[in-house]
Design a protein around this motif. Structure first.
Motif, PDB file in Angstrom:
ATOM      1  N   LYS A 398       0.863  -1.176   0.091  1.00 18.89           N
ATOM      2  CA  LYS A 398       0.032  -0.019   0.065  1.00 18.89           C
ATOM      3  C   LYS A 398       1.039   1.254  -0.006  1.00 18.89           C
ATOM      4  N   VAL A 399       1.807   1.281   0.680  1.00 18.06           N
ATOM      5  CA  VAL A 399       2.616   2.495   0.817  1.00 18.06           C
ATOM      6  C   VAL A 399       3.684   2.676  -0.476  1.00 18.06           C
ATOM      7  N   ALA A 400       3.646   1.725  -1.137  1.00 13.79           N
ATOM      8  CA  ALA A 400       4.518   1.818  -2.436  1.00 13.79           C
ATOM      9  C   ALA A 400       3.550   2.344  -3.516  1.00 13.79           C
ATOM     10  N   LEU A 401       2.198   1.866  -3.392  1.00 19.59           N
ATOM     11  CA  LEU A 401       1.234   2.380  -4.437  1.00 19.59           C
ATOM     12  C   LEU A 401       0.929   3.775  -4.026  1.00 19.59           C
ATOM     13  N   VAL A 402       1.001   4.201  -2.802  1.00 24.27           N
ATOM     14  CA  VAL A 402       0.689   5.635  -2.621  1.00 24.27           C
ATOM     15  C   VAL A 402       1.847   6.428  -3.123  1.00 24.27           C
ATOM     16  N   ALA A 403       3.273   5.928  -3.032  1.00 21.12           N
ATOM     17  CA  ALA A 403       4.185   6.574  -3.483  1.00 21.12           C
ATOM     18  C   ALA A 403       4.188   6.875  -4.914  1.00 21.12           C
ATOM     19  N   VAL A 404       3.659   5.748  -5.400  1.00 19.81           N
ATOM     20  CA  VAL A 404       3.533   5.982  -7.062  1.00 19.81           C
ATOM     21  C   VAL A 404       2.499   6.889  -7.615  1.00 19.81           C
ATOM     22  N   LEU A 405       1.349   6.854  -6.446  1.00 23.18           N
ATOM     23  CA  LEU A 405       0.253   7.709  -7.041  1.00 23.18           C
ATOM     24  C   LEU A 405       0.637   8.999  -6.655  1.00 23.18           C
ATOM     25  N   VAL A 406       1.495   9.384  -5.909  1.00 18.72           N
ATOM     26  CA  VAL A 406       1.988  10.784  -5.324  1.00 18.72           C
ATOM     27  C   VAL A 406       2.751  11.378  -6.708  1.00 18.72           C
TER      28      VAL A 406
END
Length: 657
Positions: A398-406
């Motif tokens: 989830k943290v990795a996806l949020v980083a990509v999304l940002v």
């Protein structure tokens, strides 16, 4: 700077559709990959101990069986069942709450005078965060025996009912995000969008999805936590029992709040969309924003009150933090969905609206970061739980996806900045696009006029065909709308913004899937505490070293002489592995029709505990998981049969443990 759209060549409006198809395929693939690794809802309350323990052999039948759990649970009259070797109930069917001293413990009384044999304990309950939990284990009285009871193979909350309930949970989160985020986008970013049909449909569909999913969860709740049978979804007694529970009350509260939100939607897309007076509209905006925020917080609170936040450490802090987290998710992802719809389906979305959403999304990310850090600490608690548990691993995803999304959002902000700079220039984007649209519209009008001129002339006094006039009017409107969209799509900055927002939305869908799986996965902190509890609740095995025996035998018949060699490892209390070899007089491996073992602790009146080893190879037998309940001077008896009538038993006392 003037934007023009060529009248020949491939139309640029086809490219977005290709991008949508490609992104949909990517989302489907990622969705499948995530769900492929998703197990049924994991137990959030874990069994940390029992008395008797799993696999234990006791000399006499206990008066009761007790179970210890890692957190609070809810039990019904049939939650703990103790079955004798024939499958009959051996308990009185009324679990007692024995919780005290920080330990969550439940017990059930056993019938008196129970015979020796293997007993099965099957239990099922509902953990404090609303998820069903279940399990089973065995213990033996006197000595293990055959049993007709089959241990349950499925998990609580599984099967068709579990799958449907899981789908409803996903749909509920998605519906809330569209409902709350879409409304926030209209009120905070683009108030003129209240009159846009595509945005109205988005918000209404979110409301319908959330309402339908909540009703489905309410009906499925009883079979989901109980029988697992779909037909029980319409059992009125089961529904009444659900309404008396915390999750049932939360679902009913959500339905009541959805009724209030229906009125909010009616005002937002009715009176508010038609209001022209700026002063009145400003007052109505404040009222709608306040009322909508209260309703959204209440709906988010129905999750916080019934799931992870309501149990564990610091629930008084965790529940409001969870509400803020859900609202921030809805503001960011729901607003993103609304922006995508506006960019693709509405002709007059302004750069100012995009810029305001960018600020709203940035604020949502800050709230998500702060609340997410607290939730991560609360649910994980240690580095080992972060990397060594399923919850921690999903959290890292989830943290990795949020980083990509940002990162993708930063690209979108750059496109927004370029559009803003162009709009600020004299004769910038807005003016140039309007001029081009006017030119194209004029061309369209000329085409329409030419088309009308080609039609047969209307003679004086002749009635005009109303159907034909309406058809021509529709054609003119369609041509004008098509030309406006073609000019809009020809703007490279706007197209770039749409593509980046489309990618953001795709990543957001996968992020929503991972987040929903997280809500049905046992938190890392709980999993580690349960593991430690199960380790400390059982007495540590006493190891006295591997036991090696050599026992000569003679059955009295032909080929009836030989030697039994026996290894017991690790030679302590608890589970042991036994290897047995039989050698003939020539010291070569000897196969015999039957060999049996028995362990007896005469000083404690335990046993004999029979063991039937499996034939591995010529002259070699093995048995695993042989339970030695306590340390002592055990008599090990070996029975060897060399023919139908020739048999002998040899024994020797050895120190085990």
């Amino acid at each position: 700077m003037t934007v023009t759209a060529p009248h020949s060549g491939p139309s640029p409006i086809r490219r977005p559709h290709a991008a949508v198809a490609l992104l949909a395929a990517l989302i489907s693939l990622l969705f499948g990959l995530v769900l492929a690794g998703a197990s049924p809802a994991s137990a959030h309350a874990a069994l940390t101990g029992s008395d008797p323990q799993d696999g234990a052999v006791v000399a006499t039948a206990p008066e009761e069986v007790t179970l210890t759990f890692s957190e609070q649970i809810a039990m019904s009259d049939d939650s703990i069942r103790v079955l004798d070797p024939t499958g009959k109930r051996a308990d009185d069917g009324a679990p007692r709450d024995l919780t005290g001293g920080g330990a969550v413990r439940y017990g059930v009384q056993l019938h008196s005078g129970l015979p020796d044999g293997t007993y099965t304990v099957a239990w099922q309950a509902v953990s404090a965060d609303s998820h069903p939990v279940s399990g089973a284990f065995t213990f033996s009285v006197g000595a293990p025996s055959e049993t007709t009871v089959a241990l349950p193979s499925g998990e609580a909350g599984g099967g068709l009912v579990g799958a449907l309930y899981g789908i409803a949970r996903y749909a509920a989160y998605a519906g809330f995000i569209l409902l709350a985020g879409g409304s926030a986008f209209v009120l905070a970013c683009w108030q003129r969008g209240a009159a846009a049909r595509p945005l109205q449909r988005l918000v209404v569909r979110g409301w319908v999805t959330l309402t339908a999913a909540t009703l489905a969860m309410l009906l499925l709740r009883s079979p989901y936590t109980g029988s697992g049978k779909l037909a029980d979804a319409f059992d009125l007694d089961g529904l009444q029992a659900v309404l008396d529970t915390k999750p049932g009350a939360a679902l009913v509260s959500r339905l009541l709040l959805l009724g209030a939100s229906a009125l909010f939607i009616a005002v937002l897309f009715g009176a508010y969309a038609k209001r022209e007076d700026e002063r009145e509209k400003k007052d109505l905006t404040f009222g709608l924003a306040t009322g909508g925020a209260v309703i959204a917080a209440g709906i988010a609170g129905t999750w916080a009150l019934a799931e992870h936040a309501s149990t564990g450490i610091q629930p008084g802090i965790a529940m409001p933090v969870d509400v803020l987290h859900l609202l921030a998710v809805a503001g960011w992802l729901g607003g993103l969905a609304a922006l995508l719809v506006a960019l693709y389906r509405t002709p007059d979305i302004t750069t100012g609206a995009v810029r305001r959403f960018s600020r709203m999304a940035f604020g949502s990310v800050l709230v998500l970061t702060a609340t997410g850090l607290y939730q991560s600490w609360r649910q994980v608690g240690s580095w080992s739980a972060l990397t060594g548990t399923r919850y921690g691993q999903l959290l890292l995803v989830k943290v990795a996806l949020v980083a990509v999304l940002v990162g993708v959002a930063w690209v979108s902000r750059r496109w927004t900045a370029r559009l803003t700079e162009r709009a600020a220039e004299p004769g910038g984007t807005a003016a140039s696009v309007d001029a081009t649209v006017a030119t194209e519209a004029a061309g369209t009008a000329e085409t329409a006029v030419a088309t009308e001129a080609a039609e047969p002339a209307v003679l004086p006094g002749e009635d005009v065909d109303p159907e034909r006039a309406a058809q021509l009017s529709r054609q003119r409107a369609a041509l004008t709308a098509t030309e406006e969209k073609r000019v809009r799509d020809a703007d490279p900055d706007r197209s770039g913004l749409r593509r980046s927002v489309l990618v953001e939305t795709g990543i957001a869908v996968v992020l929503l899937v991972v987040t929903t799986i997280l809500t049905s996965t046992e938190p890392g902190r709980t999993e580690e505490e349960a593991a430690r509890g199960s380790t400390t609740s059982a007495p540590a095995p006493v190891t006295g070293g591997q036991v090696n025996l050599s026992l000569p035998f003679d059955t009295g018949g032909s080929n009836g002489k030989g030697t039994v060699r026996l290894d017991i490892s690790p030679g302590g209390t608890g589970a042991n592995n036994v290897h047995l070899w039989i050698d003939g007089p020539d010291e070569r491996p000897l196969d015999v029709p039957e060999v049996k073992l028995a362990f007896t602790l005469e000083s404690k009146d335990i046993g004999p505990l029979p063991v039937l080893p499996d034939h591995l190879t010529e002259g070699h037998w093995t048995a695993s998981g042989v339970q030695i309940p306590m340390a002592g001077d055990w008599k090990v008896a070996v029975t060897v049969r060399t023919s139908d009538i020739d048999q002998t038993t040899i024994d020797k006392n050895v120190k085990i443990g």
